[in-house]
Every structure is written in structure tokens, then in C-alpha cells.
Design a protein around this motif. Sequence first.
Motif, PDB file in Angstrom:
ATOM      1  N   LYS A  96      91.652 -35.706  78.830  1.00  0.00           N
ATOM      2  CA  LYS A  96      91.483 -34.520  79.664  1.00  0.00           C
ATOM      3  C   LYS A  96      92.138 -33.272  79.074  1.00  0.00           C
ATOM      4  CE  LYS A  96      91.231 -37.223  83.932  1.00  0.00           C
ATOM      5  NZ  LYS A  96      91.796 -37.437  85.296  1.00  0.00           N
ATOM      6  N   LYS A  97      92.723 -33.404  77.906  1.00  0.00           N
ATOM      7  CA  LYS A  97      93.388 -32.255  77.297  1.00  0.00           C
ATOM      8  C   LYS A  97      92.353 -31.168  76.989  1.00  0.00           C
ATOM      9  CE  LYS A  97      96.527 -33.250  74.341  1.00  0.00           C
ATOM     10  NZ  LYS A  97      97.206 -33.660  73.082  1.00  0.00           N
ATOM     11  N   GLU A 115      83.974 -30.972  70.394  1.00  0.00           N
ATOM     12  CA  GLU A 115      84.466 -32.324  70.649  1.00  0.00           C
ATOM     13  C   GLU A 115      84.820 -32.510  72.122  1.00  0.00           C
ATOM     14  OE1 GLU A 115      84.018 -34.442  68.565  1.00  0.00           O
ATOM     15  OE2 GLU A 115      84.120 -33.535  66.584  1.00  0.00           O
ATOM     16  N   GLU A 116      85.283 -31.462  72.778  1.00  0.00           N
ATOM     17  CA  GLU A 116      85.530 -31.565  74.212  1.00  0.00           C
ATOM     18  C   GLU A 116      84.231 -31.842  74.967  1.00  0.00           C
ATOM     19  OE1 GLU A 116      87.653 -28.273  75.825  1.00  0.00           O
ATOM     20  OE2 GLU A 116      89.315 -28.397  74.394  1.00  0.00           O
ATOM     21  N   HIS A 127      90.341 -37.564  69.220  1.00  0.00           N
ATOM     22  CA  HIS A 127      91.204 -37.353  68.048  1.00  0.00           C
ATOM     23  C   HIS A 127      90.709 -36.156  67.233  1.00  0.00           C
ATOM     24  CE1 HIS A 127      93.700 -38.236  64.557  1.00  0.00           C
ATOM     25  NE2 HIS A 127      92.608 -38.203  63.810  1.00  0.00           N
ATOM     26  N   HIS A 128      89.402 -36.055  67.001  1.00  0.00           N
ATOM     27  CA  HIS A 128      88.858 -34.910  66.263  1.00  0.00           C
ATOM     28  C   HIS A 128      89.101 -33.605  67.016  1.00  0.00           C
ATOM     29  CE1 HIS A 128      87.285 -37.904  63.732  1.00  0.00           C
ATOM     30  NE2 HIS A 128      86.146 -38.140  64.366  1.00  0.00           N
ATOM     31  N   ARG A 129      89.048 -33.655  68.337  1.00  0.00           N
ATOM     32  CA  ARG A 129      89.357 -32.467  69.151  1.00  0.00           C
ATOM     33  C   ARG A 129      90.757 -31.950  68.855  1.00  0.00           C
ATOM     34  NH1 ARG A 129      90.965 -34.278  74.846  1.00  0.00           N
ATOM     35  NH2 ARG A 129      92.635 -35.024  73.468  1.00  0.00           N
ATOM     36  N   ASP A 130      91.735 -32.855  68.873  1.00  0.00           N
ATOM     37  CA  ASP A 130      93.121 -32.445  68.642  1.00  0.00           C
ATOM     38  C   ASP A 130      93.330 -31.930  67.223  1.00  0.00           C
ATOM     39  OD1 ASP A 130      93.570 -33.249  71.221  1.00  0.00           O
ATOM     40  OD2 ASP A 130      94.472 -35.179  70.678  1.00  0.00           O
TER      41      ASP A 130
END
Length: 338
Positions: free
Chosen positions: A133-134, A263-264, A316-319
Amino acid sequence: MMSRRATRVVRSVLVGHAAPRLFFSTAARELAATASAGFFHVNQGKGAERMWVRFPVMGVRNCSTVALDEKKKTEEKQVEMGSAGGVSGGDKAIVSYWGVSPAKVTKEDGTEWRWTCFKPWETYKADLSIDLKKHHVPVTFLDKVAFWTVKSLRYPTDIFFQRRYGCRAMMLETVAAVPGMVGGMLLHCKSLRRFEHSGGWIKTLLDEAENERMHLMTFMEVAKPRWYERALVFTVQGVFFNAYFLAYLISPKLAHRVVGYLEEEAIHSYTEFLKELDEGNIENVPAPAIAIDYWQLPPNSTLRDVVMVVRADEAHHRDVNHFASVIIFSFLAYASLQ
């Protein structure tokens, strides 16, 4: 007048080539015909015995050369057949250009590894505990441009695919696998131009692109895209590749932020995919074999398990991309103060 050297050349040509044809006598021709078989006889006076002399003949030498050439061609053909998967030299097949058989790769249980696109040491277990949810709240102007660009791209996707989440995932991965390759390529060229290290970002981005490609290879086993969906992949990938390439040249911060928001949206799409599976609207088929080996899943895993690990990869790719955008922004701000 001809020079002495030219005279010698003409004389050698006439004696060596023209003479046997133009100036032989009948007896000489008979002798030559006999010699063509590899032997000729010499009469040592009247009543003497004939003596046969063996000598190498040009015709025989040519024949042997032809035979060797044919043998060589046959061996080359066998090598080619072996490199293509045929059998050469008995039961052993030559499977490479140099005739070197690849090393046999096996799993932990000793069974043969059947994938060539990745090896056992490239497999892993996805971290399912990652925060899904980040969300990075857009603050700067570039953040807002990236956020609304991605949001605007979602509407036509929803209209086109509706609830066909398998094909939606396939289309998503054909796009998501582009940024890592483009970014890694440009950073690679930049490192070469400036004679400096990349801080590990080249490998990080290329690994991301490879991971997204494996997502696509997995969903290709689940969703069978129609012809117009395949045509759409060509169009979307061609437009997105060039657009992202230009965006990365202009502003790497913007490019990474776009991928972070993309990515989100991928996390949201896979969450909806899971809801459809839980409600029974999509059949929870067994997981493809490539997914079981790549993510080290249990043998009895299902499509739901695959979607879970893919969603974790996207988080992970989002972060990573949001972090890259922050790092680039911080570096530019630091450089402007110097």
C-alpha cells in the motif's frame, strides 16, 4: 623485343602446357595415354623386357583431392546437423559451433534443468511481506506530471481489456520490461563516455528488465492473446520505447518516477486479478512449470500463487524506481549548490 624474363615465361608455358597437346607425336600420345593410368613402360633395346615404372599422376592427385574435399564437406555437414540437434559421430550430438557440449545443469533433486532462459542460481523466493500500500505522494511539478501521465494511460487499458486480467497482465509486462533496459543501456553508455562507475545501477535496472520479461513468459503460458492484442503490443511497445528513451535523456528523475507510479498501478491490477480468482470468475489453474522453477514455488502451486509473487516483484520495482528518482533529485540539488 621481348625481355629475357618474358621469353622464359612464354617458353615455359609452351613447353609445359601447349606441347603435350600440340607437339606430341603419335607414339608420345600413346605413352601419355598409358601414363594416365599411373604407369608407363620403357623398352631397353630390341627384345628386352618391358619395365613398368610407377609415378604420381596429376589426375590421381586431383581425384584424391576431390575425395578429401567430399569427406571434409560430409564431416562439416555432420557437425552442422549436430549443432542443430542432430546426432553426429555416434550417439553424441554436437550442440555448439565449436563442438563443445554444454555443461549439464541439474536441480537440487538431481533432475535435469530444462530452461535455457534462466539458470538455477538465478531463481529466488519472492518476499511476500513487502508493503503493497506504499504510495509516493506527488509533490514537485515533475512528480505530478509523472503521476497524471500514468493515470491517463490506465483509462484506455481498462476499456480495452475490461476484466481479461490475463491479457492485461501480458500487455502490462511488455511495457514494464522496457524502462529497465532503456535506463540500463543509457547508464551503460554514460559510464563508457565518462570513464566512471555506475554505482551498481546498470545491473539493477537490467535485472529489473529481465524480471519483467520473465513475468511475460509466465503469463504467456496462461493467457492466449488474440491477433489484435499481439498487434497492439507492437504499437504500444514502439511508442513507449521511444517516448521513455527521450524522457530519460531529458530527465532521468521524471523517467524513474513514471516507472514508480506505473508499478503502483501494476500492484492495483494484480490485486484485482486476485479478487477475480478468489471469486471464481477466473479459473485457478495450476501454475506454469516455468513459474514454479523461477520463483521456487511448491510443485502444487496455482495461478493465484503466481500472481502473488509477481505482485511482490512489482512492489519491489516500485520502491527501487521511486528511490532512484529521489537519489537523482538529491544529486542534482547538491550539484547546483557547488
